[in-house]
Design a protein around this motif. Structure first.
Motif, PDB file in Angstrom:
ATOM      1  N   LEU A 195       1.014  -1.406   0.160  1.00  0.00           N
ATOM      2  CA  LEU A 195      -0.008  -0.016  -0.018  1.00  0.00           C
ATOM      3  C   LEU A 195       0.891   1.123  -0.182  1.00  0.00           C
ATOM      4  O   LEU A 195       0.609   2.222  -0.542  1.00  0.00           O
ATOM      5  CB  LEU A 195      -0.967   0.182   1.147  1.00  0.00           C
ATOM      6  N   TRP A 196       2.028   1.184   0.737  1.00  0.00           N
ATOM      7  CA  TRP A 196       2.950   2.425   0.768  1.00  0.00           C
ATOM      8  C   TRP A 196       3.265   2.622  -0.714  1.00  0.00           C
ATOM      9  O   TRP A 196       3.494   3.932  -1.280  1.00  0.00           O
ATOM     10  CB  TRP A 196       4.131   2.279   1.503  1.00  0.00           C
TER      11      TRP A 196
ATOM     12  N   MET B  73       1.827  16.054   2.961  1.00  0.00           N
ATOM     13  CA  MET B  73       1.447  17.207   1.849  1.00  0.00           C
ATOM     14  C   MET B  73       1.538  18.473   2.780  1.00  0.00           C
ATOM     15  O   MET B  73       1.621  19.456   2.143  1.00  0.00           O
ATOM     16  CB  MET B  73      -0.003  16.856   1.557  1.00  0.00           C
ATOM     17  N   LEU B  74       1.249  18.317   4.211  1.00  0.00           N
ATOM     18  CA  LEU B  74       1.506  19.764   4.955  1.00  0.00           C
ATOM     19  C   LEU B  74       2.883  20.239   4.849  1.00  0.00           C
ATOM     20  O   LEU B  74       3.175  21.160   4.924  1.00  0.00           O
ATOM     21  CB  LEU B  74       0.908  19.516   6.458  1.00  0.00           C
ATOM     22  N   ALA B  75       3.931  19.152   4.774  1.00  0.00           N
ATOM     23  CA  ALA B  75       5.311  19.501   4.733  1.00  0.00           C
ATOM     24  C   ALA B  75       5.387  20.347   3.277  1.00  0.00           C
ATOM     25  O   ALA B  75       6.837  20.760   3.181  1.00  0.00           O
ATOM     26  CB  ALA B  75       6.121  18.451   4.811  1.00  0.00           C
TER      27      ALA B  75
ATOM     28  N   PRO C 152      -6.223  10.554  -9.821  1.00  0.00           N
ATOM     29  CA  PRO C 152      -5.515   9.279  -9.387  1.00  0.00           C
ATOM     30  C   PRO C 152      -4.455   9.083  -8.767  1.00  0.00           C
ATOM     31  O   PRO C 152      -3.692   8.150  -8.967  1.00  0.00           O
ATOM     32  CB  PRO C 152      -5.549   8.403 -10.895  1.00  0.00           C
ATOM     33  N   SER C 153      -3.922  10.208  -8.128  1.00  0.00           N
ATOM     34  CA  SER C 153      -2.769  10.299  -7.302  1.00  0.00           C
ATOM     35  C   SER C 153      -2.706   9.598  -5.971  1.00  0.00           C
ATOM     36  O   SER C 153      -1.898   8.480  -5.928  1.00  0.00           O
ATOM     37  CB  SER C 153      -2.353  11.952  -6.958  1.00  0.00           C
ATOM     38  N   ILE C 154      -3.365   9.534  -5.029  1.00  0.00           N
ATOM     39  CA  ILE C 154      -3.377   9.051  -3.788  1.00  0.00           C
ATOM     40  C   ILE C 154      -4.226   7.623  -3.887  1.00  0.00           C
ATOM     41  O   ILE C 154      -3.599   6.536  -3.677  1.00  0.00           O
ATOM     42  CB  ILE C 154      -4.033   9.847  -2.764  1.00  0.00           C
ATOM     43  N   ALA C 155      -5.320   7.757  -4.419  1.00  0.00           N
ATOM     44  CA  ALA C 155      -6.165   6.606  -4.477  1.00  0.00           C
ATOM     45  C   ALA C 155      -6.169   6.287  -6.230  1.00  0.00           C
ATOM     46  O   ALA C 155      -6.971   6.326  -6.826  1.00  0.00           O
ATOM     47  CB  ALA C 155      -7.749   6.935  -4.409  1.00  0.00           C
ATOM     48  N   SER C 156      -4.738   5.858  -6.500  1.00  0.00           N
ATOM     49  CA  SER C 156      -4.296   5.373  -7.577  1.00  0.00           C
ATOM     50  C   SER C 156      -5.035   4.192  -8.062  1.00  0.00           C
ATOM     51  O   SER C 156      -5.658   3.544  -7.426  1.00  0.00           O
ATOM     52  CB  SER C 156      -3.022   5.291  -7.819  1.00  0.00           C
TER      53      SER C 156
ATOM     54  N   VAL D 277       5.504   9.905  -0.865  1.00  0.00           N
ATOM     55  CA  VAL D 277       6.642  10.914  -1.028  1.00  0.00           C
ATOM     56  C   VAL D 277       6.251  11.344  -2.442  1.00  0.00           C
ATOM     57  O   VAL D 277       6.477  12.744  -2.651  1.00  0.00           O
ATOM     58  CB  VAL D 277       7.822  10.149  -1.268  1.00  0.00           C
ATOM     59  N   GLY D 278       5.703  10.585  -3.255  1.00  0.00           N
ATOM     60  CA  GLY D 278       5.277  11.063  -4.740  1.00  0.00           C
ATOM     61  C   GLY D 278       4.136  12.000  -4.580  1.00  0.00           C
ATOM     62  O   GLY D 278       4.177  13.169  -5.438  1.00  0.00           O
ATOM     63  N   THR D 279       3.219  11.678  -3.709  1.00  0.00           N
ATOM     64  CA  THR D 279       2.124  12.755  -3.601  1.00  0.00           C
ATOM     65  C   THR D 279       2.511  14.063  -3.280  1.00  0.00           C
ATOM     66  O   THR D 279       2.003  15.073  -3.431  1.00  0.00           O
ATOM     67  CB  THR D 279       0.966  12.146  -2.711  1.00  0.00           C
ATOM     68  N   LEU D 280       3.683  14.016  -2.128  1.00  0.00           N
ATOM     69  CA  LEU D 280       4.232  15.445  -1.487  1.00  0.00           C
ATOM     70  C   LEU D 280       4.692  16.187  -2.848  1.00  0.00           C
ATOM     71  O   LEU D 280       4.383  17.540  -2.854  1.00  0.00           O
ATOM     72  CB  LEU D 280       5.317  15.027  -0.655  1.00  0.00           C
TER      73      LEU D 280
END
Length: 207
Positions: free
Chosen positions: A13-14, A159-161, A116-120, A20-23
């Motif tokens: 799942l990671w 994402m907050l980072a 489709p980024s997080i829930a790809s 990291v890619g989502t960031l």
């Protein structure tokens, strides 16, 4: 539930949710939003993704089977949609532009962040496969849902980072980042399509 099963699920799942890619994608998409808007976008994207992935666990297999849709088709469709959005980012019409000029009714927390980024397509497929009713007991499925929620929480923190990253690169850097991320999104979309087509070809081979 065995610890090794949880660890295996967490690794899969990671890799498919890819915090990291989502960031990096989030930083490019929200480069011209203020801090409050970025927080709201990150929170909504995380919640929408949780709803999608948990729904996939609960009814994903049943719904796809009822509609006659294969998981491979879902992956190819997601890749095509992601490619089109990447092109919009590259040529200056992406969601990272001034939000006052955003397309009416378009929320980047929904697309392309939640889907489709997080829930790809890969994450949706992983959620369905890892909670297959035919091979996994309820206790294992509940553990997998907990792992999904944990990784989504980490993704939200990532994402907050993005805020200090955006402050560091400035407006010009943000414009460059938007277009670079558009290129990466387009490349990722092609990989998704090719992977889906390769899987399709393998399934068509005679046994």
């Amino acid at each position: 539930m065995h610890a090794d099963h949880l660890i295996k699920d967490a690794l899969i799942l990671w890799a498919t949710i890819d915090p990291v890619g989502t960031l990096a994608i989030f930083a490019g998409l929200t480069a011209r939003l203020d801090q409050k808007a970025r927080f709201r976008t990150a929170l909504k994207a995380t919640l929408y993704s949780a709803i999608i992935l948990i729904s996939a666990v609960l009814v994903g297999q049943l719904l796809l089977s009822a509609m006659g849709i294969r998981l491979i088709s879902l992956q190819v469709a997601g890749g095509i949609i992601l490619f089109l959005f990447g092109l919009k980012m590259i040529f200056g019409n992406g969601a990272g532009e001034d939000p006052s000029h955003a397309e009416e009714g378009h929320d980047i927390a929904v697309f392309p962040l939640a889907v489709p980024s997080i829930a790809s397509p890969g994450a949706i497929m992983a959620a369905i496969v890892l909670t297959d009713n035919h091979t996994h007991p309820i206790s294992d499925q509940l553990g997998t849902v907990m792992v999904i929620c944990l990784i989504l929480g980490i993704t939200f923190l990532f994402m907050l980072a993005a805020a200090p990253v955006i402050r560091l690169i400035g407006n010009n850097g943000a414009s460059i980042l938007i277009r670079v991320m558009g290129m990466l999104l387009a490349a990722l979309s092609i990989e998704l399509v090719f992977e889906g087509l390769n899987l399709f070809n393998l399934l068509q081979l005679p046994s």
